[in-house]
Design a protein around this motif. Sequence first.
Motif, PDB file in Angstrom:
ATOM      1  N   LEU A 121       0.804  -1.220   0.000  1.00  0.00           N
ATOM      2  CA  LEU A 121       0.000   0.000   0.000  1.00  0.00           C
ATOM      3  C   LEU A 121       0.842   1.278   0.000  1.00  0.00           C
ATOM      4  CD1 LEU A 121      -2.990   0.944   0.408  1.00  0.00           C
ATOM      5  CD2 LEU A 121      -2.537   0.930   2.854  1.00  0.00           C
ATOM      6  N   ARG A 122       2.036   1.215   0.637  1.00  0.00           N
ATOM      7  CA  ARG A 122       2.873   2.414   0.723  1.00  0.00           C
ATOM      8  C   ARG A 122       3.728   2.620  -0.508  1.00  0.00           C
ATOM      9  NH1 ARG A 122       3.735   3.816   5.785  1.00  0.00           N
ATOM     10  NH2 ARG A 122       5.639   4.913   5.284  1.00  0.00           N
ATOM     11  N   MET A 142      11.479   1.576  -3.190  1.00  0.00           N
ATOM     12  CA  MET A 142      10.231   2.340  -3.168  1.00  0.00           C
ATOM     13  C   MET A 142       9.808   2.766  -4.572  1.00  0.00           C
ATOM     14  SD  MET A 142       9.059   2.722  -0.120  1.00  0.00           S
ATOM     15  CE  MET A 142       8.001   4.156   0.027  1.00  0.00           C
ATOM     16  N   GLN A 160       6.035   0.287  -1.339  1.00  0.00           N
ATOM     17  CA  GLN A 160       7.281  -0.462  -1.131  1.00  0.00           C
ATOM     18  C   GLN A 160       7.255  -1.723  -1.975  1.00  0.00           C
ATOM     19  OE1 GLN A 160       7.218  -0.954   3.136  1.00  0.00           O
ATOM     20  NE2 GLN A 160       9.316  -0.174   3.285  1.00  0.00           N
ATOM     21  N   LYS A 169      -2.298   8.722   4.503  1.00  0.00           N
ATOM     22  CA  LYS A 169      -3.043   9.045   3.287  1.00  0.00           C
ATOM     23  C   LYS A 169      -4.179  10.008   3.591  1.00  0.00           C
ATOM     24  CE  LYS A 169      -1.935   5.227   0.261  1.00  0.00           C
ATOM     25  NZ  LYS A 169      -2.263   4.953  -1.140  1.00  0.00           N
ATOM     26  N   GLY A 211       8.493   8.497  -3.061  1.00  0.00           N
ATOM     27  CA  GLY A 211       8.510   8.807  -1.645  1.00  0.00           C
ATOM     28  C   GLY A 211       7.167   9.264  -1.111  1.00  0.00           C
ATOM     29  N   LYS A 246       9.141  -5.349  -2.686  1.00  0.00           N
ATOM     30  CA  LYS A 246      10.069  -6.266  -2.024  1.00  0.00           C
ATOM     31  C   LYS A 246      10.227  -7.503  -2.878  1.00  0.00           C
ATOM     32  CE  LYS A 246       8.511  -4.839   2.542  1.00  0.00           C
ATOM     33  NZ  LYS A 246       7.792  -5.252   3.758  1.00  0.00           N
ATOM     34  N   THR A 255      -0.232   3.956   7.523  1.00  0.00           N
ATOM     35  CA  THR A 255      -0.260   4.296   6.104  1.00  0.00           C
ATOM     36  C   THR A 255      -1.576   4.980   5.733  1.00  0.00           C
ATOM     37  OG1 THR A 255       1.103   2.382   5.677  1.00  0.00           O
ATOM     38  CG2 THR A 255       0.057   3.400   3.772  1.00  0.00           C
ATOM     39  N   LEU A 303       3.990   7.773  -0.825  1.00  0.00           N
ATOM     40  CA  LEU A 303       2.934   6.821  -0.479  1.00  0.00           C
ATOM     41  C   LEU A 303       1.999   6.513  -1.645  1.00  0.00           C
ATOM     42  CD1 LEU A 303       1.614   7.817   3.057  1.00  0.00           C
ATOM     43  CD2 LEU A 303       3.301   6.095   2.455  1.00  0.00           C
ATOM     44  N   VAL A 304       2.522   6.549  -2.862  1.00  0.00           N
ATOM     45  CA  VAL A 304       1.695   6.191  -4.014  1.00  0.00           C
ATOM     46  C   VAL A 304       1.628   4.663  -4.097  1.00  0.00           C
ATOM     47  CG1 VAL A 304       1.450   6.330  -6.510  1.00  0.00           C
ATOM     48  CG2 VAL A 304       2.317   8.287  -5.224  1.00  0.00           C
ATOM     49  N   THR A 305       0.401   4.147  -4.218  1.00  0.00           N
ATOM     50  CA  THR A 305       0.221   2.698  -4.219  1.00  0.00           C
ATOM     51  C   THR A 305       0.310   2.132  -5.639  1.00  0.00           C
ATOM     52  OG1 THR A 305      -1.345   3.054  -2.432  1.00  0.00           O
ATOM     53  CG2 THR A 305      -1.288   0.851  -3.401  1.00  0.00           C
ATOM     54  N   ASP A 360      11.289   3.627   5.636  1.00  0.00           N
ATOM     55  CA  ASP A 360      11.174   4.569   4.542  1.00  0.00           C
ATOM     56  C   ASP A 360       9.893   5.384   4.627  1.00  0.00           C
ATOM     57  OD1 ASP A 360      11.767   5.818   2.230  1.00  0.00           O
ATOM     58  OD2 ASP A 360      12.365   3.985   1.209  1.00  0.00           O
ATOM     59  N   GLY A 395       9.778   8.656   3.736  1.00  0.00           N
ATOM     60  CA  GLY A 395       9.753   9.610   2.624  1.00  0.00           C
ATOM     61  C   GLY A 395       9.137  10.927   3.061  1.00  0.00           C
ATOM     62  N   SER A 396       8.535  11.602   2.093  1.00  0.00           N
ATOM     63  CA  SER A 396       8.008  12.933   2.386  1.00  0.00           C
ATOM     64  C   SER A 396       6.756  12.855   3.256  1.00  0.00           C
ATOM     65  CB  SER A 396       7.684  13.650   1.084  1.00  0.00           C
ATOM     66  OG  SER A 396       6.707  12.914   0.394  1.00  0.00           O
TER      67      SER A 396
END
Lengths: 361, 642
Positions: free
Chosen positions: A195-196, A216, A198, B494, A219, A200, B490, A221-223, B526, B528-529
Amino acid sequence: MFSDHGSTVESTTSFHNLNGIFVSQKVNKIRWKPETFGEPHFFLTGSWDDESNKIVLWDIVENAEEEDFYPFSVAEYPYCGDVTEMKFLNTEYFACSSSSGSANVMRVSLSEIGEPLIQNYTTWENLHYFKNGDPSPCTALAVHDNDMATVGEDGRINILRAQSKDIVRRIDNADSCSINCVIYLNHNEILTSNLRGQMKSWDLRSDTKQPKSSFMLSGDLVTPTQLTYHPSQRYIIIAGDELGALTSWDLRQNTYPVNVLNAHEGAISEIQFHPDHLDHLFSCSRGGEIWHWSTKTKNKYGLEHENINAWLAPDDIKAKLEVLNLMPTLKKPINTLDLSNNRVICGGDNEAIYLINGITF
Amino acid sequence: MENDSKTILIPNELCRRAGIAASWRPINEISIFPYEKRSYKQKDGPSNFASDQPSSIFHVRHEVILFHPILRKLVNESNANFLALQEFVAEKPPDSKTEILKMSRQYRSIIRACLLNLQDDIAKTNITPKEKQELKDYITIFYSIECIWHLCEILFIDVIPGNIVLPPLLDWVRFHFPKPERNAATLLSGDTDNLDLEENYWPTVFGNFLQGRMNVVRALLQQHSAAQTAVFQLALNVLKNMPILNIVPVSEFSLRWRHWTAEIQIKLDAKQFMSNRNLDLIMRLIVGEESAWAEMHPHCETWYDFLAGWLFYTEPTVKTFELGRFADQSIDRMRVKHHLKHLDRVLLAFMKFDLFEVIKEIQEITDNGWLVSHLTDILFHSGRLAMLENEVQNFSSEDLRESFILDYGTTLMGHKSLWQVGLSYLDHCHKDGLPAIKLLLPRVAFDSEAKATNIISEAKNRGLNKVAQSISKILAMRSLSQGRLGNALTWASKSQDRLFISRIADKFLQEYVDTGEWRCIDMLDDFGSSMLASERLIFLGKFIELHKLYQAKEYKECGELYMSLLNSKLVPQYFWSVLFDEALTLAENEQLVFSSDQTEQIIYRLEEKQNIPELVSSKVYLLRLALARNLKRALMYEAQLY
């Protein structure tokens, strides 16, 4: 940090021979049934977000003169939960996953009197569940030969084998967030995204519960909504995300994206490379668009491009790709597409499926 | 207004004994459960009806026929047409008539496709009698709708040259009463000898005659066994000369028509058709003889197919605005004035151009508002509704349109799957659409993140960031209750709600205080922003960074980061104790971390915070000791340097 480096794509329009029918349910997945010989004419649809969901097998009758097609349903299978993924293992068996946390292997076969049937072959109940015991949606499923990997909102990874009811391997706390996508990089390695944003990669031979590497999407939080790999160069990975961008990586080098393309309006729902025409990619979006991407073979000076995959071109990727809009933009999301030779099928939330004939390469 | 209340029985013994109560469930359901009414005078205690047996809760919902699988096709297909129409008029094209007519026809073809689907299904063998009846009812409803829409299109949307309404009216009757043509086709395609021996020969002749299909009438007459007789030849000849309306100008047509009928009258007066009663009747009909038309009643199913035939021969150039008067006369003639059904009333109101009446009547059709909303919408866009504003004070055609669209959209919002279609109708209600969406969208149920994400993106597309935020927060709370701290953070991030993010970040820190371990270390890597969204999250992120630097043996950077945290004013009260623990570790480190200056600052903070309950005095003592030792080391080290 990549947004300034991403380029925006504009598409040209050319509507191919297009046919659509309404099917009374929102379609989440659509898949051609591969045939040993000849062109596929059966396909499956899986519904979602309905009071009772179904997997439906369709056959196509074609009228050669009018270049018309009419799909009619030949078999149905009531399905518990949303159909979150369907993948054919071979010409007969397919795997599917459900928002109720289970997965199945099913079979398309013929009855004694020659009528097509959908039969359940194996069910894995409760593959995905939360700590409090509630079922968790199984969000995606990947197949590699007879191996299958399922991931879910519970952050769990299951490795299954089509022939066996046992779970081959389970990684319980693979992710502290929902895992949304999974693909096989090779027989022993899978790539997941959460969802974040990331990503893996997991070595399935290793006993540790730690990923082999992690990187990533961005940075912010785009899913990621869909992952795919290049059919002949598996180290090229493309992720479609909820903002409509396509990001590509070369896994041989490092874990920074090679490029970012701002493509669709709205989240990308599915991307697929054409299995036979490897430099052609198809994508569809929640914004109701379906696009055909192809690589320009010549640059603006009429010279052949260097022999490098366009998706790995670090700069000016836009100049190397051409985009064709395959259908007038729908007012509802297109959730899924599938390819077979020069035909594309797609379906979405307007409860319709479309067949686009005569794709040119 | 008639009383249309309906009684629903709840089949439950406990409900029967205890009584029931109900509460609303969004958007289209009522939840009913056993309930005992208690007053304050009663003793507080378990109800007499309480037991450890499972009890039932019932959900009752208004039946919406549009949710039937076949009708869902109509819902989705008409939605596409509706949206295309809105898009088209939004561009304010100078001439919209042709395009709107095209869209009206498209609606009709959607209704037709729906009827065909229903008919296909009713023919299936594997349906129960109940399902069959249901399908039959739907067919009746949508036949009426098709008939109504078609007439509306002729009178209100299409442009009729010279207002000569008969040709389209005749088309309408022919389309909705296909029996005469079908019968004629059967008769003519069969054995051509002695057609008149067939029982339905003359009824078919008259049926086609009333629909103005003169070619068919003549073809049938030619196949009569007596076709070669003088009277038949004469009749055939007369009929052949019937003037056709659309070839010549109206004035000329009227002249020719008068000549034609006058000639027939002369022949009738000369009793030339007397030898064949039916041919005589045909001729008397053409000249408009009252007694002859009275004989036609049994040949007509309704007053309006009678009307079309009657006008065809007696008033072929009838104008649109005269239609209402003739409709009334036709109803009188057919003596059905007191037997008018719902459909009759709607059609009559159309012919009288009484749109208020039309709209009032079509609301009563049990199609859950499909017709009234789509028809009102297209009438509004073709400018026909605005005319009513001159007739009635304070009437707003836009409001009327909107109220129907709003109702229809809301009905669809109540369906698990069709909520997006509902949304797209509410989008086109300029006044109350957005407020309605604001209320309804958060009530759309979801059980997977996939659906929740869809709802969030619909909210964002409409600029409803609060709605998007609240759904993200629900997802965060849900994740918390499922023990998924990482996912909760998360979703909180959002949602971009600063306080909420801090609350979840607190849970992380608190857990570390309690256990000394990080649970979701994978995601803490991580931020990030997204870290910048809340001060607490910044603190969490920086504190984790401190650990990483320590593990990487970057002691100098570690010390500096520690100092910046110490002096940042970001440290939560409950965390001071842990933060001082870190100072202890760093001060005792083999390699010198803190300078004398830094150590003094830490000592200052320690003295400042020593009254915090979490800081036990033994720990303060240890810290003081460690810091003093560190100060000594630092001073000595610094002395060597300078």
